[in-house]
Each structure stands twice: as C-alpha cells, then as structure tokens.
Design a protein around this motif. Structure first.
Motif, mmCIF file in Angstrom:
data_model
loop_
_atom_site.group_PDB
_atom_site.id
_atom_site.type_symbol
_atom_site.label_atom_id
_atom_site.label_comp_id
_atom_site.label_asym_id
_atom_site.label_seq_id
_atom_site.Cartn_x
_atom_site.Cartn_y
_atom_site.Cartn_z
ATOM 1 N N PRO A 179 -0.411 -1.517 -8.012
ATOM 2 C CA PRO A 179 -0.845 -2.694 -8.430
ATOM 3 C C PRO A 179 -1.045 -3.642 -7.500
ATOM 4 N N SER A 180 -2.236 -4.564 -7.628
ATOM 5 C CA SER A 180 -2.936 -5.115 -6.381
ATOM 6 C C SER A 180 -2.619 -6.375 -6.532
ATOM 7 N N ALA A 181 -3.066 -7.367 -5.659
ATOM 8 C CA ALA A 181 -3.160 -8.687 -5.417
ATOM 9 C C ALA A 181 -4.096 -9.486 -6.698
ATOM 10 N N ALA A 182 -5.205 -8.368 -7.095
ATOM 11 C CA ALA A 182 -6.033 -8.875 -8.009
ATOM 12 C C ALA A 182 -5.213 -8.642 -9.558
ATOM 13 N N ASP A 183 -4.513 -7.702 -9.606
ATOM 14 C CA ASP A 183 -3.474 -7.460 -10.968
ATOM 15 C C ASP A 183 -2.553 -8.589 -10.933
ATOM 16 N N VAL A 191 -5.531 -3.824 1.802
ATOM 17 C CA VAL A 191 -4.870 -3.204 0.639
ATOM 18 C C VAL A 191 -3.618 -4.075 0.507
ATOM 19 N N THR A 192 -3.151 -4.064 -0.840
ATOM 20 C CA THR A 192 -1.848 -4.716 -1.140
ATOM 21 C C THR A 192 -1.081 -3.864 -2.080
ATOM 22 N N ALA A 193 0.041 -4.410 -2.322
ATOM 23 C CA ALA A 193 0.918 -3.707 -3.539
ATOM 24 C C ALA A 193 1.497 -5.179 -4.291
ATOM 25 N N THR A 215 -9.391 -4.788 -10.981
ATOM 26 C CA THR A 215 -7.949 -4.591 -11.018
ATOM 27 C C THR A 215 -7.580 -3.082 -11.107
ATOM 28 N N THR A 216 -6.279 -2.801 -10.964
ATOM 29 C CA THR A 216 -6.160 -1.465 -11.146
ATOM 30 C C THR A 216 -5.737 -0.864 -12.350
ATOM 31 N N PHE A 217 -5.411 -1.871 -13.500
ATOM 32 C CA PHE A 217 -4.840 -1.173 -14.629
ATOM 33 C C PHE A 217 -5.701 -0.347 -15.409
ATOM 34 N N GLU A 226 6.641 2.958 -5.178
ATOM 35 C CA GLU A 226 5.708 1.801 -4.922
ATOM 36 C C GLU A 226 5.266 1.665 -3.511
ATOM 37 N N ALA A 227 6.428 1.765 -2.474
ATOM 38 C CA ALA A 227 6.142 1.730 -1.315
ATOM 39 C C ALA A 227 5.415 2.999 -0.803
ATOM 40 N N ALA A 228 5.387 4.028 -1.370
ATOM 41 C CA ALA A 228 4.509 5.399 -1.078
ATOM 42 C C ALA A 228 3.053 4.972 -1.382
ATOM 43 N N GLN A 229 2.701 4.405 -2.578
ATOM 44 C CA GLN A 229 1.496 4.092 -2.870
ATOM 45 C C GLN A 229 1.114 3.052 -2.147
ATOM 46 N N PHE A 230 1.759 1.848 -1.760
ATOM 47 C CA PHE A 230 1.164 1.042 -0.695
ATOM 48 C C PHE A 230 0.888 1.539 0.836
ATOM 49 N N LEU A 231 1.843 2.582 1.204
ATOM 50 C CA LEU A 231 1.442 3.205 2.378
ATOM 51 C C LEU A 231 0.300 4.023 2.353
ATOM 52 N N ARG A 232 0.130 4.905 1.163
ATOM 53 C CA ARG A 232 -0.811 5.620 1.047
ATOM 54 C C ARG A 232 -2.214 4.821 1.160
#
Ligand SMILES: NC(=O)c1ccc[n+]([C@@H]2O[C@H](COP(=O)([O-])OP(=O)(O)OC[C@H]3O[C@@H](n4cnc5c(N)ncnc54)[C@H](O)[C@@H]3O)[C@@H](O)[C@H]2O)c1
Length: 398
Positions: A360-364, A129-131, A394-396, A344-350
């Motif tokens: 938002p991901s590396a693909a985004d 996973v990425t952010a 993508t996540t959007f 953003e940190a919380a979404q990443f760690l979740r």
C-alpha cells in the motif's frame, strides 16, 4: 555460501508499531530468502530514554538517537520507518523525502487530507517507493477473498459490509493519550480504525466514490496519564481528567465507482468485542467473510442452489492463499498479526530493490485520507459527499 546484501534501516519512534517494524525487518532475510537481503537495524530515534535503551539492548539496533533528524542525516541508513504519533507523520515523511530515503509509514499519513497529499506528491516527485501500514491487506484470507471478488467467482458484486469494532477505549478509565487529541490524532476512530476498513473495502472492491456518515464521541472525559505506555497499555492515571476531542464511533454508507454499495462501521469503545474486524463481500453468486479475531479462516459460499446443507464453507489458510506458506508448513497452524507486518516489510524492501511499488503506497494513504475527510464533512452536514479523485496511481486496483 551466498552473501546477502545488507540494507541499512532506521526506525523513527519505538512505541508499539516501531518495535513491530523492527521485528518485521529482522524476519525478512529468513521468510523471503529469494530477495537476497539482510536488513541491518542501524538506528532508532525516539525522545524517550526508555525507548532508546530498548532500541540497543532489546531490539538489536546499533545506536539510538533522541531526534529523528540525526537519524535521517546518517548516510548508512538507506530506508526508514515512520511510526510516530499521527501529527508528526507529514513533517517526518517530508524530511525523509528531502533526505532521499524511501519510507514505510504508519497509517494515517498525517492528520488531514492536505498533509497526506503533500507527502504523496513529494514522494512521487522524488521517485521514492513507499509503504503504508494498511497491514490487514496482507492477510492470506483477504488476498483470497479479493481473488474471489475480482475474478467473478462471487458473480456480479453487489455490496460489502465492513466493521472494525474494538474495545481499547471502552473503559472510562482508559487514559487520555495522544489518540484523543484532535491536533495530534485527527478525527479519532475515523483515521485510526476505520481507515483500515476503507482500505480493505477498496482493496477488495475498488475505489470509494461517495460517502454519508454519522459520528459521535461516547466517552467525553478521560483521566490524564501520569506515565507513558506503549500502544494502548502500560499507562498509569491520576485524578486529573481532560476532554476527548475526537470521534469514538463512525457509521457510514458508501458507493463505489463500480456501483457496489457498502456499509462501514467502527468503534473504539465497544464493550464485548475485543478487535472484531470483519469484511464481508457479497455477489449475485456467492459471498465471503473474514474476521480478524479468526485471522486464519475464511467463510465462503459460492452457489445459490442450496440443498439441505447449503451455507458457508469454513476454509483454513493454506498454501493457495497469499504468503501463508512462508510462515507455516502445516495447514491448521496459524499465522498472527506480526506476520502481516513481516509481509509488509518484505514488499517494501522488494520495492526498494526493484523500483516497483508493491505495498500500500503513500498515494493509497492520501486516497484513504480523502475518504476520512469526506466522512467528517458528511457527519457535520448530514449530506452525501463525493470523495475527490487523486491524480496519482494507487495500488488497490492493480
Ligand atoms: N497498522 C496498524 O495496525 C497500527 C496499529 C497501531 C498503531 N498504528 C499507528 O502507528 C503509529 C504509532 O502508534 P503506536 O501505537 O506505536 O504509538 P505509541 O504511543 O505506542 O508510540 C509512539 C512513540 O512515538 C514516540 N515519539 C513521540 N514524539 C516523537 C518525536 N518527536 N520523534 C520521534 N518519536 C516520537 C513516543 O515516545 C513513542 O515511543 C500511529 O500513527 C498509529 O495510528 C498502526
């Protein structure tokens, strides 16, 4: 008392963003207690001695390294942030993938679409996973604007207007930092500010299908700094000057996959606005608009049948919008820029805990880099350019 699970964090580069990532991780245990985790700031990496000192003395890291490779070799580091200047992003992200560490990387993800593609594909192949630091997405007002746009509350969407007009380089005496170098920063304001605008437009409306653009560089020489700074501040300059190698300004027309039209504009040299980042979305039954300089407000109009007071309602952030209530218990009290990074940190760690890609991901970021590249190509030949489809999710449009 329940014990929270510790999660080892490494932050690569301690400029403006690296320091902010460190603060954001520290906020997660308190703001998102249901995650049951307590990020532990294990190590930072930055070649600057002052940054290494700040890491352990001011920011609470257990240790500091000069080289990011030492940090990535540390098995107690489970996740990493990559906050280096743009030209190092791909190299460091690929090394993080090699080390098996999920990463939160600043935008733009490299200096070309090719670099972004290689990182996104490598992260996907490794199942990481990425952010990515498209932090304006997390603004509660933007989350609510998106809900209005995507649930039909504004009618059929017709067009968006997005502009990110900043003054951080408006003075001809602003220093010639890495941001003015084509090799180190890419196409200037295009991947820097405008990529946030393109991401916001895609987050609210959908994928950008094609673009036509104009770009220019208005201040072509700048003084070479004689000291380092953080972000846009703290530099001293001497007599020597050097050339600005990339774009100060971009104006674009865009078409979205779903037929919506858009205008996007960005400048880093405007005189007057400080950081006027505006998103406006229009539909057949209404519109909504947001300005970063008034982060906690959203103007909304959802009827075409106006009476004598027809027009916008100015609503303040409230518990129905995004993550606002985690930050303020009383309406009318404001969140700030740093809080967007905390989300953003919380979404990443979740995502690290659950395996579900949330931020938002590396693909985004790859998708955004393809928009940037189409913009630069269009500015060179004056034509419309299709934005290539990417094969990763993508996540959007989630
Ligand atoms: N999301 C946002 O809103 C936002 C805002 C500002 C910057 N950014 C992005 O964050 C990134 C960093 O920007 P900044 O303003 O923090 O930059 P900065 O100039 O303040 O800091 C860069 C840091 O990188 C360090 N560095 C240089 N070479 C290194 C190396 N080889 N290894 C490790 N560290 C190294 C420098 O010593 C410095 O401390 C950029 O990609 C930028 O586009 C994003």
């Amino acid at each position: 008392m329940t014990t929270k699970k510790s999660i080892g964090v490494g932050v690569i580069s301690l400029g403006w963003m690296g320091r902010l990532h460190a603060r954001a991780y520290r906020s997660v245990g308190e703001r998102f207690p249901e995650l049951g985790i307590e990020p532990r700031l294990v190590a930072a990496a930055d070649p600057l001695e002052e940054a290494q000192r700040a890491a352990t003395e001011d920011l609470g890291f257990e240790r500091a390294h000069a080289s990011y490779r030492e940090l990535l070799a540390d098995p107690s580091i489970e996740v990493v942030s990559i906050c280096a200047p743009n030209y190092l992003h791909a190299e460091i992200a690929l090394a993080a993938v090699e080390a098996g560490k999920p990463f939160w990387i600043e935008k733009p993800m490299g200096v070309s679409a090719e670099q972004a593609r290689s990182v996104a594909r490598a992260a996907q192949a490794a199942g990481l996973v990425t952010a990515v630091g498209f932090n304006y997405r997390h603004t509660p007002a933007i989350e609510y604007m998106r809900e209005l746009a995507r649930t039909g509350a504004l009618g059929r969407l017709t067009n968006v207007r997005v502009w990110l007009i900043a003054d951080y380089n408006s003075s001809p005496l602003s220093p010639l930092t890495w941001r003015a170098s084509r090799d180190r920063a890419g196409a200037g304001v295009v991947p820097d500010l405008m990529s946030h605008g393109a991401d916001l437009a895609q987050y609210v409306v959908g994928r950008i299908a094609s673009v036509t653009a104009m770009t220019d560089t208005f201040i072509t020489e700048r003084p070479v700094p004689t000291t380092t700074g953080v972000g846009h501040s703290g530099f001293e300059i001497g007599e020597e000057t050097g050339p600005v190698e990339n774009e100060d300004y971009v104006a674009m027309l865009v078409r979205f996959d779903n037929g919506v039209l858009g205008t996007l504009e960005s400048s880093r040299v405007s005189v007057g606005p400080r950081a006027e980042y505006v998103v406006e979305v229009y539909g057949t039954n209404g519109s909504a608009r947001w300005n970063f300089e008034r982060l906690n407000e959203l103007e909304v109009c959802t009827t075409v049948d106006g009476g004598p007071t027809h027009g916008y309602t100015r609503a303040m952030a409230n518990p129905a919008w995004g993550e606002w209530s985690r930050y303020q218990p009383a309406i009318g009290t404001s969140m700030g820029f740093d809080d967007l990074k905390s989300i953003e940190a919380a979404q990443f760690l979740r995502s690290v805990l659950t395996g579900e890609q949330l931020a938002p991901s590396a693909a985004d970021a790859w998708c955004a880099a393809e928009v940037d590249e189409a913009v630069v190509a269009s500015a060179a030949d004056g034509r419309w350019h299709d934005v290539p489809h990417i094969e990763l999710p993508t996540t959007f449009n989630r």
